[in-house]
Design an enzyme around this catalytic site. Structure first.
Site, PDB file in Angstrom:
ATOM      1  N   TYR A 131       0.839  -1.202   0.000  1.00 38.78           N
ATOM      2  CA  TYR A 131       0.000   0.000   0.000  1.00 38.78           C
ATOM      3  C   TYR A 131       0.873   1.251   0.000  1.00 38.78           C
ATOM      4  O   TYR A 131       1.712   1.427   0.893  1.00 38.78           O
ATOM      5  CB  TYR A 131      -0.906  -0.049   1.226  1.00 38.78           C
ATOM      6  CG  TYR A 131      -1.591   1.237   1.597  1.00 38.78           C
ATOM      7  CD1 TYR A 131      -2.374   1.930   0.690  1.00 38.78           C
ATOM      8  CD2 TYR A 131      -1.476   1.746   2.896  1.00 38.78           C
ATOM      9  CE1 TYR A 131      -3.013   3.110   1.051  1.00 38.78           C
ATOM     10  CE2 TYR A 131      -2.117   2.919   3.272  1.00 38.78           C
ATOM     11  CZ  TYR A 131      -2.886   3.603   2.338  1.00 38.78           C
ATOM     12  OH  TYR A 131      -3.509   4.769   2.708  1.00 38.78           O
ATOM     13  N   ASP A 133      -1.591  -6.503   9.261  1.00 37.58           N
ATOM     14  CA  ASP A 133      -2.669  -5.544   8.985  1.00 37.58           C
ATOM     15  C   ASP A 133      -3.797  -6.318   8.307  1.00 37.58           C
ATOM     16  O   ASP A 133      -3.675  -6.717   7.148  1.00 37.58           O
ATOM     17  CB  ASP A 133      -2.139  -4.432   8.081  1.00 37.58           C
ATOM     18  CG  ASP A 133      -3.151  -3.327   7.838  1.00 37.58           C
ATOM     19  OD1 ASP A 133      -4.366  -3.617   7.855  1.00 37.58           O
ATOM     20  OD2 ASP A 133      -2.741  -2.174   7.619  1.00 37.58           O
ATOM     21  N   ILE A 146      -7.121  -5.371   7.818  1.00 32.71           N
ATOM     22  CA  ILE A 146      -8.305  -4.520   7.662  1.00 32.71           C
ATOM     23  C   ILE A 146      -9.217  -4.975   6.522  1.00 32.71           C
ATOM     24  O   ILE A 146     -10.359  -4.514   6.430  1.00 32.71           O
ATOM     25  CB  ILE A 146      -7.919  -3.035   7.456  1.00 32.71           C
ATOM     26  CG1 ILE A 146      -7.160  -2.823   6.145  1.00 32.71           C
ATOM     27  CG2 ILE A 146      -7.093  -2.527   8.617  1.00 32.71           C
ATOM     28  CD1 ILE A 146      -6.960  -1.354   5.806  1.00 32.71           C
ATOM     29  N   LYS A 204     -12.865  -0.787   5.717  1.00 28.15           N
ATOM     30  CA  LYS A 204     -12.982  -1.577   4.494  1.00 28.15           C
ATOM     31  C   LYS A 204     -14.104  -2.607   4.592  1.00 28.15           C
ATOM     32  O   LYS A 204     -14.938  -2.719   3.691  1.00 28.15           O
ATOM     33  CB  LYS A 204     -11.659  -2.276   4.187  1.00 28.15           C
ATOM     34  CG  LYS A 204     -10.443  -1.352   4.212  1.00 28.15           C
ATOM     35  CD  LYS A 204     -10.567  -0.186   3.244  1.00 28.15           C
ATOM     36  CE  LYS A 204      -9.326   0.685   3.298  1.00 28.15           C
ATOM     37  NZ  LYS A 204      -9.415   1.857   2.383  1.00 28.15           N
TER      38      LYS A 204
END
Length: 469
Positions: A145, A230, A232, A272
């Site tokens: 990202y 992570d 999410i 998300k």
């Protein structure tokens, strides 16, 4: 002497990345079906807007949550007063239960080990402050990202060392890639404090296999470093293989009450999975009491508002709603991803096989003029300025192979997505026509040159014959 600090005036925020530049161009000329039908369509923003109607229906049926009431009586005065940084117990309980639900209840989370933050951005930065000092490094698999260059580095001074993954194996993590990154960091005299992964991956839209997670856990155990997962996008997995949380792997390996158990940390948010980025509801989950204590103190700089916690605790506590939402969200994501993939296939463009996320990792290598990042940027600019689509080039995600792009599909209507596909299909067709025309011109030039050489040779031969006579 400057009036601003070095931090305020430095250029390390990452705002000059093509990832953010595409957003800026979109803001100048945003597409609107009626008001600006020739504007730029935003396909660089990973937002989930597919299930707003489900939320609106729930809100209509639960007016107390919206009007800040409990059993019909106002609790306005209670909610507007200052709340400490530990957060509402009811919200923390509802949040960890939801985290378990979207992991198939294969993992349970202790609400006493969770720290509320203003979204995953705040959670990741807070973990950097807790686990590393300025000049220390974290290893990140590529592509990753683009916002991590800002979130992890800008204010903390932490360095990112890439673990280079390639399309040869679907961008999966390998031991050799991890070891190479680790050795590169050592050559730079960087102290490696851990590895950060996104699972499911942003930008790949894939879940990590259990053997990859096994590999990572063994590596951090051997090196005595941290692992941040992570997660999410854990609730966006819309087809097999199913999502496997790093916490599930730790449980299966019976690693509770071990040192590695306390060196694995999870980041989560509702941005998300529920499509609520504006609510800024994120969290850190850690089994290390010292990390929980330090992160809780730091969360004072990015709290979740009392009103938001109250509304979300009511929503997430409605098990019937969350169960129906998760199923419907998966189905809508599955269909939308299928629409994009099939549409791109018609245009002669393929995607990495994905099963999660709000985007596809799109292969446009065949459209590059050369196998370079300069050619990738040239193609990206044409797509932004001529095709009027904002997509994210792979170079902004630190991909080592030119020609890959992240294309989002869940932040627009179905009609807008079809229009975007039509625009891209027309663009690819024009490239094919121009390429064919270019080849035809080259062929014509070769024929013309050959004819000219033949005529010249014939004339020269004729002249010599005349001279001989």
């Amino acid at each position: 002497m400057g009036l601003l600090s070095r931090k305020a005036s430095c250029n390390s925020h990452g705002q000059d990345s093509s990832y953010f530049l595409g957003w800026q161009e979109y803001d100048k000329n945003p597409y609107h079906e009626v008001n600006n039908p020739k504007g730029i369509i935003q396909m660089g923003l990973a937002e989930n807007q597919l299930c707003f109607d489900l939320f609106e229906s729930w809100l209509a049926k639960n007016p107390d949550a919206v009007s800040l009431k409990r059993d019909g009586k106002s609790i306005f005065r209670e909610l507007v007063l200052f709340q400490d940084y530990h957060g509402f117990p009811a919200f923390k309980k509802a949040l960890v239960d939801f985290m378990s639900e979207i992991r198939g209840n294969k993992v349970t989370f202790d609400p006493n080990h969770i720290v509320l933050t203003a979204g995953a951005t705040s959670a990741n930065e807070t973990l950097m402050f807790c686990l590393a000092d300025e000049g220390d490094a974290f290893l990140l698999p590529t592509p990753y990202y683009p916002g991590f260059d800002r979130d992890l580095k800008w204010r903390t001074g932490v360095e990112i060392v890439p673990i280079h993954c390639t399309s040869s194996n679907g961008f999966k993590i390998t031991l050799s890639a991890i070891e190479e990154a680790y050795q590169q960091a050592q050559k730079r005299n960087l102290r490696i404090k851990g590895i950060l992964i996104t699972n499911p991956s942003n930008p790949l839209g894939t879940t990590m296999a259990r053997d990859e997670l096994d590999l990572l856990i063994k590596f951090i155990d051997d090196k005595r470093i941290h692992l941040i997962s992570d997660e999410i996008y854990s609730g966006t997995v819309f087809k097999s293989p199913s999502f496997v949380s790093v916490m599930e792997v730790l449980n299966d390996k019976n690693l509770r009450q071990t040192q590695v158990w306390e060196r694995v940390h999870v980041v989560y948010s509702l941005s998300k999975d529920l499509g609520l980025p504006g609510f800024r509801a994120g969290a850190i989950y850690s089994n290390d009491p010292a990390v929980v204590a330090a992160a809780t103190k730091m969360s004072s700089f990015g709290l979740v508002s009392s009103q938001t916690q109250y509304l979300l605790s009511a929503m997430l506590s409605d098990k019937k709603f969350t169960r129906e939402y998760v199923l419907e969200n998966h189905e809508r994501l599955r269909q939308r991803q299928r629409d994009l993939v099939s549409g791109l296939e018609k245009a002669g463009i393929s995607c990495l096989d994905s099963n999660a996320g709000l985007f596809c990792w799109v292969d446009m290598r065949h459209l590059l003029k050369s196998d370079t990042f300069e050619a990738e940027m040239e193609l990206w600019k044409k797509i932004v300025y001529e095709v009027k689509l904002n997509i994210s080039p792979g170079s902004s995600c630190h991909c080592v192979e030119p020609g890959w792009f992240r294309v989002c599909f869940a932040n627009m209507s179905g009609n807008t997505l079809q229009l975007a596909i039509q625009r891209l299909e027309s663009f690819v067709s024009s490239i094919a026509i121009n390429s064919r025309t270019h080849e035809e011109l080259k062929s014509l030039r070769r024929k013309t040159r050959n004819n000219w050489v033949f005529r010249l040779s014939f004339q020269s031969f004729h002249d010599r014959e005349q001279d001989d006579r």
